[in-house]
Design a protein around this motif. Structure first.
Motif, PDB file in Angstrom:
ATOM      1  N   ALA A  51      49.592  41.719  42.462  1.00 15.01           N
ATOM      2  CA  ALA A  51      49.079  42.188  41.166  1.00 15.01           C
ATOM      3  C   ALA A  51      47.583  42.467  41.263  1.00 15.01           C
ATOM      4  O   ALA A  51      47.091  43.499  40.786  1.00 15.01           O
ATOM      5  CB  ALA A  51      49.373  41.155  40.087  1.00 15.01           C
ATOM      6  N   ALA A  52      46.856  41.540  41.901  1.00 18.11           N
ATOM      7  CA  ALA A  52      45.413  41.740  42.076  1.00 18.11           C
ATOM      8  C   ALA A  52      45.124  42.874  43.051  1.00 18.11           C
ATOM      9  O   ALA A  52      44.096  43.554  42.934  1.00 18.11           O
ATOM     10  CB  ALA A  52      44.768  40.445  42.571  1.00 18.11           C
ATOM     11  N   GLY A  53      45.999  43.101  44.030  1.00 14.35           N
ATOM     12  CA  GLY A  53      45.807  44.185  44.984  1.00 14.35           C
ATOM     13  C   GLY A  53      46.082  45.552  44.383  1.00 14.35           C
ATOM     14  O   GLY A  53      45.464  46.553  44.772  1.00 14.35           O
ATOM     15  N   ALA A  54      47.022  45.621  43.439  1.00 18.45           N
ATOM     16  CA  ALA A  54      47.345  46.905  42.819  1.00 18.45           C
ATOM     17  C   ALA A  54      46.215  47.388  41.920  1.00 18.45           C
ATOM     18  O   ALA A  54      45.977  48.605  41.802  1.00 18.45           O
ATOM     19  CB  ALA A  54      48.639  46.787  42.016  1.00 18.45           C
ATOM     20  N   LEU A  55      45.509  46.464  41.291  1.00 22.86           N
ATOM     21  CA  LEU A  55      44.463  46.845  40.333  1.00 22.86           C
ATOM     22  C   LEU A  55      43.389  47.741  40.941  1.00 22.86           C
ATOM     23  O   LEU A  55      43.107  48.828  40.398  1.00 22.86           O
ATOM     24  CB  LEU A  55      43.838  45.585  39.728  1.00 22.86           C
ATOM     25  N   PRO A  56      42.758  47.381  42.079  1.00 22.19           N
ATOM     26  CA  PRO A  56      41.731  48.282  42.627  1.00 22.19           C
ATOM     27  C   PRO A  56      42.298  49.614  43.082  1.00 22.19           C
ATOM     28  O   PRO A  56      41.597  50.633  43.033  1.00 22.19           O
ATOM     29  CB  PRO A  56      41.155  47.489  43.810  1.00 22.19           C
ATOM     30  N   LEU A  57      43.555  49.637  43.499  1.00 22.59           N
ATOM     31  CA  LEU A  57      44.150  50.914  43.906  1.00 22.59           C
ATOM     32  C   LEU A  57      44.291  51.853  42.708  1.00 22.59           C
ATOM     33  O   LEU A  57      43.999  53.055  42.803  1.00 22.59           O
ATOM     34  CB  LEU A  57      45.526  50.663  44.543  1.00 22.59           C
ATOM     35  N   PHE A  58      44.703  51.317  41.563  1.00 22.75           N
ATOM     36  CA  PHE A  58      44.790  52.148  40.361  1.00 22.75           C
ATOM     37  C   PHE A  58      43.397  52.559  39.873  1.00 22.75           C
ATOM     38  O   PHE A  58      43.216  53.667  39.344  1.00 22.75           O
ATOM     39  CB  PHE A  58      45.547  51.408  39.257  1.00 22.75           C
ATOM     40  N   LEU A  59      42.412  51.685  40.061  1.00 27.47           N
ATOM     41  CA  LEU A  59      41.048  52.048  39.689  1.00 27.47           C
ATOM     42  C   LEU A  59      40.517  53.179  40.572  1.00 27.47           C
ATOM     43  O   LEU A  59      39.809  54.073  40.094  1.00 27.47           O
ATOM     44  CB  LEU A  59      40.138  50.820  39.794  1.00 27.47           C
ATOM     45  N   VAL A  60      40.856  53.146  41.863  1.00 26.70           N
ATOM     46  CA  VAL A  60      40.453  54.228  42.766  1.00 26.70           C
ATOM     47  C   VAL A  60      41.127  55.531  42.351  1.00 26.70           C
ATOM     48  O   VAL A  60      40.508  56.606  42.376  1.00 26.70           O
ATOM     49  CB  VAL A  60      40.792  53.866  44.221  1.00 26.70           C
ATOM     50  N   MET A  61      42.407  55.458  41.983  1.00 27.75           N
ATOM     51  CA  MET A  61      43.101  56.649  41.499  1.00 27.75           C
ATOM     52  C   MET A  61      42.366  57.244  40.296  1.00 27.75           C
ATOM     53  O   MET A  61      42.175  58.459  40.201  1.00 27.75           O
ATOM     54  CB  MET A  61      44.539  56.305  41.112  1.00 27.75           C
ATOM     55  N   ARG A  62      41.940  56.378  39.383  1.00 25.38           N
ATOM     56  CA  ARG A  62      41.247  56.865  38.192  1.00 25.38           C
ATOM     57  C   ARG A  62      39.886  57.446  38.546  1.00 25.38           C
ATOM     58  O   ARG A  62      39.482  58.490  38.019  1.00 25.38           O
ATOM     59  CB  ARG A  62      41.085  55.710  37.193  1.00 25.38           C
ATOM     60  N   ALA A  63      39.162  56.769  39.467  1.00 24.67           N
ATOM     61  CA  ALA A  63      37.842  57.263  39.857  1.00 24.67           C
ATOM     62  C   ALA A  63      37.948  58.621  40.543  1.00 24.67           C
ATOM     63  O   ALA A  63      37.066  59.474  40.380  1.00 24.67           O
ATOM     64  CB  ALA A  63      37.165  56.249  40.778  1.00 24.67           C
ATOM     65  N   ARG A  64      38.993  58.819  41.313  1.00 24.98           N
ATOM     66  CA  ARG A  64      39.190  60.101  41.994  1.00 24.98           C
ATOM     67  C   ARG A  64      39.899  61.122  41.122  1.00 24.98           C
ATOM     68  O   ARG A  64      40.181  62.230  41.566  1.00 24.98           O
ATOM     69  CB  ARG A  64      39.994  59.883  43.285  1.00 24.98           C
ATOM     70  N   ARG A  65      40.238  60.725  39.911  1.00 25.41           N
ATOM     71  CA  ARG A  65      40.941  61.603  38.963  1.00 25.41           C
ATOM     72  C   ARG A  65      42.265  62.098  39.537  1.00 25.41           C
ATOM     73  O   ARG A  65      42.630  63.270  39.398  1.00 25.41           O
ATOM     74  CB  ARG A  65      40.049  62.774  38.569  1.00 25.41           C
ATOM     75  N   LEU A  66      42.971  61.161  40.155  1.00 29.21           N
ATOM     76  CA  LEU A  66      44.299  61.476  40.668  1.00 29.21           C
ATOM     77  C   LEU A  66      45.317  61.214  39.562  1.00 29.21           C
ATOM     78  O   LEU A  66      45.465  60.078  39.119  1.00 29.21           O
ATOM     79  CB  LEU A  66      44.636  60.611  41.889  1.00 29.21           C
ATOM     80  N   PRO A  67      45.999  62.228  39.094  1.00 26.26           N
ATOM     81  CA  PRO A  67      46.960  62.011  38.001  1.00 26.26           C
ATOM     82  C   PRO A  67      48.189  61.260  38.492  1.00 26.26           C
ATOM     83  O   PRO A  67      48.548  61.299  39.674  1.00 26.26           O
ATOM     84  CB  PRO A  67      47.317  63.443  37.577  1.00 26.26           C
ATOM     85  N   HIS A  68      48.826  60.555  37.567  1.00 23.59           N
ATOM     86  CA  HIS A  68      50.100  59.919  37.879  1.00 23.59           C
ATOM     87  C   HIS A  68      51.177  61.000  37.898  1.00 23.59           C
ATOM     88  O   HIS A  68      51.426  61.658  36.881  1.00 23.59           O
ATOM     89  CB  HIS A  68      50.449  58.851  36.841  1.00 23.59           C
ATOM     90  N   LEU A  69      51.784  61.197  39.040  1.00 23.19           N
ATOM     91  CA  LEU A  69      52.817  62.224  39.161  1.00 23.19           C
ATOM     92  C   LEU A  69      54.144  61.705  38.624  1.00 23.19           C
ATOM     93  O   LEU A  69      54.461  60.514  38.725  1.00 23.19           O
ATOM     94  CB  LEU A  69      52.977  62.627  40.625  1.00 23.19           C
TER      95      LEU A  69
END
Length: 326
Positions: A51-69
């Motif tokens: 759970a703690a590992g998934a959080l920074p990955l989703f934050l990186v997705m948001r910072a890079r403006r990667l949309p959820h496909l």
């Protein structure tokens, strides 16, 4: 894998090799950090880690403006299988196998993953395994086994360790079809998040309400390291390198697992490398050099490339001009 022979292609391969080595080295440090969590409920702790590992990955997705496909049914199935097999089940098999076998035995069996990937990767692409990569994988696996040690085990312990080996193979092969469209960050984030409820259920079944409790300061530090370095960072590095190298070559870098364990144990003062450790590391490096050496083109192809193409004469064999089209 990029194989155009250009400078960009070589840089891409070097980046992939560095990423795969970094990922497996980081995962190898798990054994030096895990003792800090021996008193924490196992499956609940793993659920918190992912759970703690998934959080920074989703934050990186948001910072890079990667949309959820929007995932199709096949992709959802692969993500769930990847989380269930490569993450949740792998942890369960490793944990349970150490009840009936030495950790060294479990590590030795799991260390054969380069051989499996060297064979399975090409077969998935419907081509023959590359002989020198299979040999290199065997050398890497031997080096990892020497560094880890053989130990002893019961039959049940061996079977559980083989389950962990199968899960480790699935961690790579199940991700291969997902990476071209989703990319390394999305695959890492989605699979890590999907593993949380699976491990939480296993924790509730095993420990009930005691599956999760507030961690101590040392336990929190260990979980933070596992979440950020061994999970988020290592998963991204591995999945970024996997499509560039291909499963058969990427699998060779699994030999960095025991090297990471050795180095981290020295830094933390929990172990000192001996002759088997150094010999195993040397074998791993030798296997990598063998497996990653550039492939030579067949002699016939080289000669054909060096031979200038013959041009058909403009005229007919009798010297007269060819008739034009009417």
């Amino acid at each position: 894998m990029t194989g155009d022979g250009t400078g960009d292609g070589r840089r891409d391969r070097r980046r992939a090799a560095a990423g795969a080595a970094t990922a497996m080295f980081c995962v190898g440090t798990l054994t030096a950090v895990s003792p800090a969590l021996h008193d924490y409920p196992v499956y609940g702790g793993q659920a918190l880690r992912y759970a703690a590992g998934a959080l920074p990955l989703f934050l990186v997705m948001r910072a890079r403006r990667l949309p959820h496909l929007r995932l199709n049914a096949r992709e959802i199935t692969l993500i769930v299988l990847l989380a269930a097999v490569g993450l949740a089940a792998f942890n369960i098999f490793v944990i349970e196998s150490t009840r009936y076998a030495d950790p060294a035995t479990v590590g030795t069996i799991v260390a054969t993953v380069p051989i499996i990937l060297a064979l399975a990767g090409p077969l998935m692409d419907r081509r023959r395994p590359t002989p020198h990569i299979v040999v290199a994988a065997a050398v890497v696996a031997a080096g990892a086994a020497v560094a880890t040690g053989l130990g002893h085990a019961t039959l049940l312990g061996v079977l559980l360790a083989l389950g962990a080996l199968a899960c480790e193979v699935g961690f790579s092969l199940l991700a291969v079809p997902l990476l071209p469209r989703l990319g390394a960050i999305r695959v890492s984030a989605y699979a890590t998040a999907a593993a949380v409820p699976l491990l939480a259920v296993a924790g509730l079944a095993s420990d009930g309400r005691a599956a999760i409790r507030p961690p101590t300061l040392g336990e929190a530090a260990a979980m933070g390291y596992l979440a950020l370095v061994v999970t988020a960072f290592a998963f991204f590095c591995w999945y970024d390198a996997l499509p560039r190298l291909g499963p058969e070559r990427a699998g060779l870098f699994s030999g960095f697992l025991p090297i990471g364990a050795i180095v981290s144990s020295v830094l933390l003062g929990t172990g000192h490398p001996g002759v088997p450790d150094l010999l195993g590391a040397a074998l791993v490096i030798g296997g990598l050099l063998l497996g990653l050496r550039p492939r030579r083109a067949p002699l016939a192809a080289v000669q054909a490339a060096r031979t200038p193409p013959t041009r058909e004469p403009a005229g007919r064999p009798d010297g007269r001009a060819r008739p034009g089209r009417t």
